[in-house]
Design an enzyme around this catalytic site. Structure first.
Site, mmCIF file in Angstrom:
data_model
loop_
_atom_site.group_PDB
_atom_site.id
_atom_site.type_symbol
_atom_site.label_atom_id
_atom_site.label_comp_id
_atom_site.label_asym_id
_atom_site.label_seq_id
_atom_site.Cartn_x
_atom_site.Cartn_y
_atom_site.Cartn_z
ATOM 1 N N ASP A 51 8.058 11.672 3.533
ATOM 2 C CA ASP A 51 7.417 12.536 2.538
ATOM 3 C C ASP A 51 8.346 13.629 2.022
ATOM 4 O O ASP A 51 8.728 13.624 0.857
ATOM 5 C CB ASP A 51 6.128 13.147 3.085
ATOM 6 C CG ASP A 51 5.316 13.838 1.990
ATOM 7 O OD1 ASP A 51 5.438 13.413 0.822
ATOM 8 O OD2 ASP A 51 4.583 14.783 2.298
ATOM 9 N N ARG A 86 18.047 -10.293 -11.653
ATOM 10 C CA ARG A 86 18.084 -11.577 -10.961
ATOM 11 C C ARG A 86 19.428 -11.836 -10.279
ATOM 12 O O ARG A 86 19.486 -12.460 -9.223
ATOM 13 C CB ARG A 86 17.807 -12.712 -11.960
ATOM 14 C CG ARG A 86 16.439 -12.632 -12.632
ATOM 15 C CD ARG A 86 15.321 -12.947 -11.666
ATOM 16 N NE ARG A 86 15.361 -14.307 -11.193
ATOM 17 C CZ ARG A 86 14.810 -15.339 -11.814
ATOM 18 N NH1 ARG A 86 14.154 -15.149 -12.956
ATOM 19 N NH2 ARG A 86 14.886 -16.558 -11.297
ATOM 20 N N GLU A 138 2.959 9.873 7.732
ATOM 21 C CA GLU A 138 1.561 9.742 7.315
ATOM 22 C C GLU A 138 1.266 8.302 6.886
ATOM 23 O O GLU A 138 1.982 7.742 6.056
ATOM 24 C CB GLU A 138 1.265 10.683 6.146
ATOM 25 C CG GLU A 138 -0.161 10.542 5.621
ATOM 26 C CD GLU A 138 -0.365 11.244 4.294
ATOM 27 O OE1 GLU A 138 -1.453 11.051 3.689
ATOM 28 O OE2 GLU A 138 0.544 11.970 3.836
ATOM 29 N N HIS A 168 10.825 14.278 -2.577
ATOM 30 C CA HIS A 168 9.791 13.483 -1.917
ATOM 31 C C HIS A 168 10.261 12.034 -1.802
ATOM 32 O O HIS A 168 10.869 11.487 -2.723
ATOM 33 C CB HIS A 168 8.474 13.548 -2.694
ATOM 34 C CG HIS A 168 7.818 14.889 -2.613
ATOM 35 N ND1 HIS A 168 7.061 15.281 -1.533
ATOM 36 C CD2 HIS A 168 7.830 15.934 -3.470
ATOM 37 C CE1 HIS A 168 6.615 16.503 -1.735
ATOM 38 N NE2 HIS A 168 7.075 16.928 -2.900
ATOM 39 N N GLU A 211 6.030 5.991 -6.518
ATOM 40 C CA GLU A 211 4.830 6.796 -6.705
ATOM 41 C C GLU A 211 3.958 6.765 -5.459
ATOM 42 O O GLU A 211 4.083 5.876 -4.596
ATOM 43 C CB GLU A 211 4.035 6.308 -7.912
ATOM 44 C CG GLU A 211 3.513 4.887 -7.776
ATOM 45 C CD GLU A 211 2.803 4.406 -9.031
ATOM 46 O OE1 GLU A 211 1.787 3.695 -8.890
ATOM 47 O OE2 GLU A 211 3.274 4.740 -10.132
ATOM 48 N N SER A 212 3.083 7.748 -5.340
ATOM 49 C CA SER A 212 2.218 7.857 -4.168
ATOM 50 C C SER A 212 1.365 6.606 -4.018
ATOM 51 O O SER A 212 0.791 6.097 -4.990
ATOM 52 C CB SER A 212 1.317 9.092 -4.314
ATOM 53 O OG SER A 212 0.466 9.231 -3.210
ATOM 54 N N GLY A 213 1.286 6.087 -2.788
ATOM 55 C CA GLY A 213 0.466 4.913 -2.503
ATOM 56 C C GLY A 213 1.153 3.586 -2.713
ATOM 57 O O GLY A 213 0.539 2.531 -2.514
ATOM 58 N N ILE A 214 2.434 3.585 -3.080
ATOM 59 C CA ILE A 214 3.131 2.333 -3.362
ATOM 60 C C ILE A 214 3.491 1.584 -2.080
ATOM 61 O O ILE A 214 3.741 0.376 -2.095
ATOM 62 C CB ILE A 214 4.405 2.614 -4.200
ATOM 63 C CG1 ILE A 214 4.963 1.330 -4.831
ATOM 64 C CG2 ILE A 214 5.468 3.284 -3.361
ATOM 65 C CD1 ILE A 214 4.142 0.779 -5.949
ATOM 66 N N GLY A 215 3.523 2.306 -0.933
ATOM 67 C CA GLY A 215 3.798 1.636 0.333
ATOM 68 C C GLY A 215 5.089 2.076 1.012
ATOM 69 O O GLY A 215 5.615 1.352 1.854
ATOM 70 N N LYS A 216 5.569 3.259 0.683
ATOM 71 C CA LYS A 216 6.838 3.738 1.267
ATOM 72 C C LYS A 216 6.726 3.918 2.781
ATOM 73 O O LYS A 216 7.578 3.449 3.540
ATOM 74 C CB LYS A 216 7.243 5.061 0.601
ATOM 75 C CG LYS A 216 7.461 4.985 -0.906
ATOM 76 C CD LYS A 216 7.982 6.277 -1.478
ATOM 77 C CE LYS A 216 7.006 7.437 -1.361
ATOM 78 N NZ LYS A 216 5.778 7.235 -2.156
ATOM 79 N N SER A 217 5.675 4.600 3.220
ATOM 80 C CA SER A 217 5.543 4.892 4.655
ATOM 81 C C SER A 217 5.284 3.628 5.459
ATOM 82 O O SER A 217 5.809 3.451 6.566
ATOM 83 C CB SER A 217 4.419 5.911 4.885
ATOM 84 O OG SER A 217 4.728 7.153 4.270
#
Length: 305
Positions: free
Chosen positions: A180, A246, A205, A141, A157-163
């Site tokens: 996905d 850094r 998505e 995924h 993780e799901s919802g982190i902003g990949k798409s």
């Protein structure tokens, strides 16, 4: 249980525009290994390590040897050869094929194909084709994007902003490969290639909007069928007080199908332009592959001062 990866002799026939000389009934034989066999030592009489599941490639050397044999020995070797039922025999350089071999192959349903390409050249072309088609495959995924020719695998993780990051990259002129679900093939021993499953290709998505077709919205130039995987980027929520990288002196790796690729961790917080960060990461990776490391250069400059 998933069916073992394979190609048909028919696929080879069509892909390389070959001519079929005998054994048409075996044209749908399955090829499950990418290795190719040149049966020189076998035709000389040593059959101990002969693997009939491999495509057999015969060139000028093997045919010259066969033509020099006594007739009785020649018949004996051909009979033994076809008794192993090789999956397919390909004759290179458009060489004339012995009639007895054609007859026995026809009787046994062993396809004999012919190409005018030289043996070495055709062997290379065929091996590349088989390694790609029969490469081991796994599914992970994430999002795969081509950024300046660098295949960047975005994880998190799901919802982190990949798409959302992928869409912003597409708007900036880069290309989406998969969202996905990513099918990853290990090609040879040194390369990973990723693509989307056929039924999900070019779809993405976006939460709150739903499924969009990137090719339809942004054009054919915004998508790519497949891409090598060069760099992994893991997005994670910014943790205040955590000591993030850094300088970039330490190289981090992640393993996929037994191969290690470079990985960087990008902390995410509101207002951060992730698409810009990934562009810089891809360009910096390219510079490293060309032999320039900005972190090492910076450190050496400080030491000189």
């Amino acid at each position: 249980m998933a069916e073992e990866a394979h190609v048909l002799v028919l696929d080879i026939f069509n892909r390389f525009d070959l001519e079929i000389k005998a054994g048409r009934s075996g044209i749908k034989n399955k090829i499950t290994v990418s290795d190719i066999k040149r049966p020189g030592i076998e035709l000389a009489g040593f059959w101990e390590h002969f693997y009939p599941e491999r495509i057999n490639l015969i060139g000028t050397t093997e045919l010259s040897f066969l033509r020099g044999l006594d007739e009785n020995v020649f018949i004996e070797r051909i009979d033994e050869y076809v008794s192993y039922d090789p999956v397919c025999i390909i004759v290179a350089r458009g060489e004339e094929i012995p009639k007895y071999l054609l007859k026995r192959a026809e009787d046994k349903g062993i396809p004999i194909l012919s190409t005018k390409i030289t043996t070495t050249r055709f062997s290379s072309m065929l091996l590349n084709y088989l390694e790609e088609k029969l490469a081991p495959l796994t599914v992970i995924h994430g999002v795969l994007v081509d950024i300046y020719g660098i295949g960047v695998l975005i994880k998190g993780e799901s919802g982190i902003g990949k798409s959302e990051t992928a869409i912003e990259l597409v708007k900036r002129g880069h290309r989406l490969v998969a969202d996905d679900i990513i099918e990853i093939k290990k090609i040879g021993e040194l390369r990973l290639s990723g693509s989307a499953p056929e039924n999900a290709r070019y779809f993405l998505e976006m939460r709150g909007i739903g499924i969009i077709n990137v090719k339809t919205l942004f054009g054919a130039g915004a998508v790519k069928h497949d891409s090598p995987i060069n760099l992994a980027v893991r997005l994670e929520k910014w943790v205040e007080g955590y000591d993030y990288e850094r300088l970039g002196l330490d190289d981090h790796k992640t393993e996929i199908m037994g191969l290690e690729i470079d990985e960087i961790v990008i902390p995410v917080k509101p207002g951060r332009n992730l698409a810009l960060v990934l562009e810089v990461a891809a360009m910096n990776y390219r510079m490293k592959t060309m032999g320039y490391n900005a972190a090492v250069d910076f450190t050496e400059n400080i030491m000189k001062k």
